[in-house]
Write an enzyme that holds these catalytic residues in place. Structure first.
Site, PDB file in Angstrom:
ATOM      1  N   ALA A 269     -35.278  22.040   5.749  1.00 33.84           N
ATOM      2  CA  ALA A 269     -34.442  20.891   5.393  1.00 33.84           C
ATOM      3  C   ALA A 269     -32.967  21.291   5.370  1.00 33.84           C
ATOM      4  CB  ALA A 269     -34.851  20.361   4.019  1.00 33.84           C
TER       5      ALA A 269
ATOM      6  N   MET B  20     -43.921  25.166  -1.719  1.00 33.65           N
ATOM      7  CA  MET B  20     -44.875  26.201  -1.332  1.00 33.65           C
ATOM      8  C   MET B  20     -46.236  25.565  -1.052  1.00 33.65           C
ATOM      9  SD  MET B  20     -43.634  29.055  -4.084  1.00 33.65           S
ATOM     10  CE  MET B  20     -43.200  27.904  -5.386  1.00 33.65           C
TER      11      MET B  20
ATOM     12  N   GLY C 139     -32.393  30.461  -3.394  1.00 33.27           N
ATOM     13  CA  GLY C 139     -32.459  29.269  -2.550  1.00 33.27           C
ATOM     14  C   GLY C 139     -32.556  28.020  -3.410  1.00 33.27           C
ATOM     15  N   GLY C 140     -31.988  26.924  -2.919  1.00 32.06           N
ATOM     16  CA  GLY C 140     -32.097  25.640  -3.626  1.00 32.06           C
ATOM     17  C   GLY C 140     -31.433  25.701  -4.979  1.00 32.06           C
ATOM     18  N   ASP C 141     -32.181  25.272  -5.999  1.00 32.33           N
ATOM     19  CA  ASP C 141     -31.680  25.307  -7.369  1.00 32.33           C
ATOM     20  C   ASP C 141     -32.410  26.437  -8.097  1.00 32.33           C
ATOM     21  OD1 ASP C 141     -30.347  23.280  -9.635  1.00 32.33           O
ATOM     22  OD2 ASP C 141     -31.954  24.561 -10.353  1.00 32.33           O
TER      23      ASP C 141
ATOM     24  N   GLU D 182       0.814  -1.222   0.000  1.00 29.57           N
ATOM     25  CA  GLU D 182       0.000   0.000   0.000  1.00 29.57           C
ATOM     26  C   GLU D 182       0.848   1.274   0.000  1.00 29.57           C
ATOM     27  OE1 GLU D 182      -3.143   0.692  -0.356  1.00 29.57           O
ATOM     28  OE2 GLU D 182      -3.520  -1.437  -0.734  1.00 29.57           O
TER      29      GLU D 182
ATOM     30  N   LYS E 118     -36.858  41.509   0.689  1.00 35.08           N
ATOM     31  CA  LYS E 118     -37.102  42.272   1.914  1.00 35.08           C
ATOM     32  C   LYS E 118     -38.525  42.801   1.960  1.00 35.08           C
ATOM     33  CE  LYS E 118     -34.390  45.759   2.649  1.00 35.08           C
ATOM     34  NZ  LYS E 118     -33.068  46.239   2.950  1.00 35.08           N
TER      35      LYS E 118
ATOM     36  N   ASP F  38     -32.342  36.123  -2.324  1.00 37.99           N
ATOM     37  CA  ASP F  38     -33.715  35.920  -1.858  1.00 37.99           C
ATOM     38  C   ASP F  38     -33.751  35.902  -0.349  1.00 37.99           C
ATOM     39  OD1 ASP F  38     -34.614  35.647  -4.363  1.00 37.99           O
ATOM     40  OD2 ASP F  38     -34.729  33.456  -4.357  1.00 37.99           O
TER      41      ASP F  38
END
Ligand code: SAH
Length: 483
Positions: free
Chosen positions: A417, A388, A306-308, A22, A275, A253
């Site tokens: 999440a 949503m 947010g997210g994708d 190794e 906002k 966002d």
């Protein structure tokens, strides 16, 4: 400094290694990146080493080392993982005039191999004098994340262009030119091209940049539509981090977590487009105009979502606004809430034999509650990630039941999440609206229709005596805090 870092020219020179296990493999993988002539002495060599010998990438001698075997070698590695054998082979190599490294033995080594970040021809070597290998690995990981994957290619193309770049006056203008190339225009051009065309794309980027800098124009603005993921900063992509690192303006966002905003370049202007301060949040038209305005002023704009950004993100409107204004843009995908939510409950979005398709739905659109193909979704095994969906829960429930859905269909709501305050609410279609109202969900929540947390699913499959509520088909729900 006990060890002085140098880069040794190994092209055409001899490097000898003793060992076939190794430790030998680990060193050989590195050494094979060089143009050294490698000789390995091993009575018992790992199959990979034999294969490399077969392919002509190194010479394998299937016996123990003997005096004279390391003559003319620049470097020698004792990698037999046996203290006595390592001492014997390194004594031979030393007598033969090679510099000696004994693997995992700092005291008996004349040189050590650093942790390496390889963007050939750019190589970063990290050493801690053996004090803290963990630290070296952490620094390496950090640099790996920071440096564009194609930096090596960019550097090769850039090196050949140095002459041409002398057309620019020395100092700030030339520095800006190279910074633009290595950290903005170059990686973007190379990433957008197919592998085979990446060099040509980098070359074209250099020529474009040179023309622009010669004309003393300022770099035009650009918009990156970047997915910020579901909230956990570790779920950001490396590309998203880099975009934040180099942003002049970040328009984000309300959903984007503060820990992620902190990663933006210190000088970046941060604009919260969600906002609700002194009036209603900005309209989509206002956001489009804001993005375009900053890009036209020459800013590198990050539009952080947010997210994708491609999932219920109103991305197309913003892209169209850029196109209409002639502003260039690109999209950096992110991890969407659906992926983070199923991860939280240990389920898959699709599963052989259960659902071969999954729907991403929105609970409401601009006109109110959103109509969907409820009949298809209501069929057994139907799975949907409903964005949503909190306020639309009763509407969704009504539509699905009307189209024949089983009232006992599992539904799981995941709030926040991937964040520290994540909550999982396992319920059924029948009990959904009540369960949501009772839980008082304040954060963003995703409704997973047709999926129960893996643990609850096991309970449903258990004999009736163990899961009386589920077995009798009665409505049941339970709240699990931060799974
Ligand atoms: N582009 C985003 C979705 C925007 S729509 C994405 O790909 O995730 C906003 C909805 O996404 C929220 O109402 C909620 O349903 C869902 N959402 C976003 N972040 C979430 C999170 N961390 N946990 C649960 N749901 C989330």
């Amino acid at each position: 400094m006990q060890h002085f870092p140098i880069f040794v020219a190994l092209a055409g020179r001899r490097v000898v290694l003793s060992g076939g296990g190794e430790a030998a493999l680990a060193k050989l993988r590195l050494l094979l990146k060089t143009e050294a002539h490698l000789t390995v002495f091993a009575e018992d060599a790992a199959p990979e080493i034999a294969a490399w010998a077969e392919a002509g990438r190194l010479r394998l001698v299937r016996r123990a080392m003997a005096p004279g075997d390391a003559l003319c070698a620049v470097l020698f590695y004792a990698a037999d993982e046996d203290a006595a054998e390592d001492a014997r082979t390194s004594a031979i190599a030393r007598a033969d005039g090679a510099l000696v490294n004994v693997v995992d033995n700092l005291a008996d080594s004349q040189f050590i191999t650093p942790a390496i970040v390889d963007r050939d021809p750019v190589t970063v070597a990290i050493g801690t004098e053996g004090a803290a290998p963990v630290l070296a690995r952490a620094i390496k990981a950090d640099l790996e994340a920071r440096l564009p994957a194609r930096l090596g290619l960019l550097a090769r193309v850039g090196k050949a262009f140095r002459r041409a770049a002398e057309a620019l006056p020395m100092g700030r203008r030339r520095r800006d030119f190279w910074a633009d190339y290595y950290f903005a225009e170059g990686p973007r051009a190379a990433d957008a091209a197919e592998d085979a065309d990446a060099e040509a794309a980098a070359q074209a980027a250099l020529e474009r940049l040179l023309a622009r800098h010669r004309a003393a124009e300022d770099a035009p603005g650009h918009v990156a539509f970047v997915g910020a993921g579901p909230g956990d900063p570790e779920l950001l992509t490396l590309k998203a981090r880099r975009a934040l690192d180099t942003a002049d303006v970040v328009i984000h966002d309300r959903l984007v977590a503060p820990e992620i905003l902190e990663l933006a370049r210190r000088e970046a202007v941060m604009i919260d487009a969600g906002k609700e301060g002194f009036g209603p949040s900005m309209t989509q038209g206002e956001i489009d105009a804001l993005i375009v305005k900053h890009a036209q002023e020459g800013a590198q704009v990050v539009r952080l979502k947010g997210g994708d950004p491609t999932v219920f993100g109103r991305l197309d409107e913003e892209i169209e606004a850029c196109d209409a204004a002639g502003v260039s843009w690109h999209v950096v995908p992110g991890i969407t809430a659906a992926s983070a939510s199923v991860a939280a409950i240990g389920q898959s979005l699709t599963r052989r034999g259960r659902n071969a398709s999954v729907r991403f739905l929105t609970g409401h659109d601009m006109k109110g509650f959103a109509e969907q193909d409820w009949r298809a979704l209501a069929a057994p095994g139907g799975v949907a990630a409903i964005y949503m969906g909190k306020r639309a829960a009763r509407f969704i429930q009504g539509r699905l039941i009307m189209h024949g859905a089983d009232r006992a269909t599992p539904v799981t709501v995941v709030e926040n999440a991937s964040r520290a305050d994540q909550r999982v609410l396992a319920t059924t279609l029948d009990a959904l609206p009540g369960a949501i109202a009772e839980a008082g969900l304040a954060g963003p929540a995703l409704v997973l229709y047709g999926l129960a947390p893996r643990a609850a699913e096991a309970a449903l499959a258990a004999p009736p005596s163990l899961a009386p509520d589920a077995a009798s088909g009665r409505a049941t729900h339970a709240t699990q805090e931060a799974l």
